[in-house]
Design an enzyme around this catalytic site. Structure first.
Site, PDB file in Angstrom:
ATOM      1  CB  CYS A   1      48.868 -10.690   1.914  1.00 34.16           C
ATOM      2  SG  CYS A   1      46.636 -10.388   2.005  1.00 34.16           S
TER       3      CYS A   1
ATOM      4  CG  HIS B   1      46.386 -13.246  -1.519  1.00 30.92           C
ATOM      5  ND1 HIS B   1      47.489 -13.467   0.431  1.00 30.92           N
ATOM      6  CD2 HIS B   1      47.572 -13.516  -2.461  1.00 30.92           C
ATOM      7  CE1 HIS B   1      48.809 -14.012  -0.317  1.00 30.92           C
ATOM      8  NE2 HIS B   1      48.433 -13.793  -1.577  1.00 30.92           N
TER       9      HIS B   1
ATOM     10  CG  HIS C   1      52.565 -13.554  -1.748  1.00 32.27           C
ATOM     11  ND1 HIS C   1      51.334 -15.084  -1.929  1.00 32.27           N
ATOM     12  CD2 HIS C   1      53.561 -14.910  -2.003  1.00 32.27           C
ATOM     13  CE1 HIS C   1      51.477 -15.822  -1.448  1.00 32.27           C
ATOM     14  NE2 HIS C   1      53.225 -15.653  -2.412  1.00 32.27           N
TER      15      HIS C   1
END
Length: 341
Positions: free
Chosen positions: A257, A304, A316
């Protein structure tokens, strides 16, 4: 005449075995009746998603420790080189001091007043005495330099030792987090293996459809971006849709990420740090209601991150086994914060 013998009674041992067998059968039947039913596909997915989030938390900590390890290794290398050069300088100073001491010894160790009394040429003696004074001054200066260099070397050696101790701690942290995320990923895979191949394929297709639907809702030119920089980063990330999530990868063909967000901003001409825990401190903190395309959005206790794409959607790299995609913010996890680079 008919026999009237009593029928033979079963032995106590046989009764005990039969009773135990019957009890075991009853227990097994009871356990089967009360056993947890096989989890549904949606329950497995929820558990797997949770494990992936936990694995990602460990991965980001691993990435941070890895980055710290590389910095420490460079610092230690530079310090060790500095210590080696300092030791050479110290050896040179000591050699020079030895030469001065030898010159002083050759001039004689007799008291100067006695040397003057014995000298056949007083003028020559005075010249030698002046030279001896100069030698003594140089010797004192060399001793001071040696002492200063020794202090400096001792400080540098201590600094190097401290860095080595820090490095040992970081390597321990690396190992712990690696073991943690590997365990989470293995557990997630075990859960997925409880599904049939058809169920796993259906789950994958559902994810793809959701991603396409989210992407279709987003028009990259529809909402005003946070800045030209944010717009450029989002456009760069959009070219990576479909690339696989790979732990600790930073592109261009696979990402985790924070690797995706770092790569996207690098393509836009901005260097941001490697992990979610540091990226969150790099820009201006903004409220969710202020989000614009290109902003960084953080979820799940900052473990994240993705790029806001507009219309409550984030672009993402989700988790292992998935691909870079658009996804509704409502399905990613708990919103933590947003940052504008």
């Amino acid at each position: 005449m008919a026999s009237h013998r009593r029928p033979k009674q079963p032995s106590r041992t046989r009764v005990t075995v039969l009773t135990a067998t019957a009890a075991a059968a009853v227990a097994l039947t009871s356990q089967a009746a009360h056993a947890d039913p096989k989890p549904t596909k949606s329950e497995v997915k929820a558990k797997v998603d949770k494990l992936y989030h936990e694995a990602e938390t460990a991965t980001e900590k691993y990435n941070g420790a890895k980055e710290q390890q590389e910095k420490l290794e460079k610092q230690i290398g530079a310090l060790q080189d500095k210590v080696a050069r300092g030791q050479q300088e110290l050896n040179t100073l000591r050699g020079g001091l030895g030469s001065l001491a030898a010159a002083q010894y050759r001039s004689g160790g007799i008291d100067p007043s006695v040397q003057l009394f014995l000298a056949s040429d007083p003028d020559s003696f005075l010249d030698e005495a002046s030279a001896l004074d100069q030698l003594t001054a140089k010797q004192t200066e060399s001793l001071e330099k040696i002492q200063e260099k020794q202090r400096s070397l001792a400080q540098q050696r201590k600094e190097a030792q401290d860095k080595l101790a820090d490095l040992a701690d970081v390597r321990k942290t690396l190992g712990e987090n690696k073991k943690k995320f590997q365990g989470k990923l293995a557990e997630a895979q075990r859960l997925l293996n409880t599904l049939t191949a058809a169920e796993r394929e259906k789950m994958r297709q559902d994810d793809q459809r959701a991603s396409r639907a989210a992407g279709d809702r987003v028009d990259l030119g529809n909402e005003v971006p946070a800045s030209a920089l944010g717009a450029a980063a989002l456009q760069a990330a959009d070219t990576r849709v479909g690339k696989p999530y790979v732990r600790s990868a930073t592109g261009p063909n696979s990402f985790d990420c924070s690797g995706l967000t770092q790569w996207a901003y690098a393509q836009a001409g901005a260097q941001i740090t490697r992990t979610t825990y540091t990226q969150i401190n790099q820009g201006t903190r903004i409220a969710r209601s202020q989000l614009k395309p290109g902003d960084l959005v953080f979820f799940n206790n900052t473990s994240h991150v993705g790029l806001y794409a507009g219309d409550n959607t984030v672009l993402h790299a989700p988790y292992p086994g998935a691909y870079v995609r658009y996804e509704s913010m409502n399905t990613i996890g708990s919103f933590q914060a947003a940052v504008r680079i």
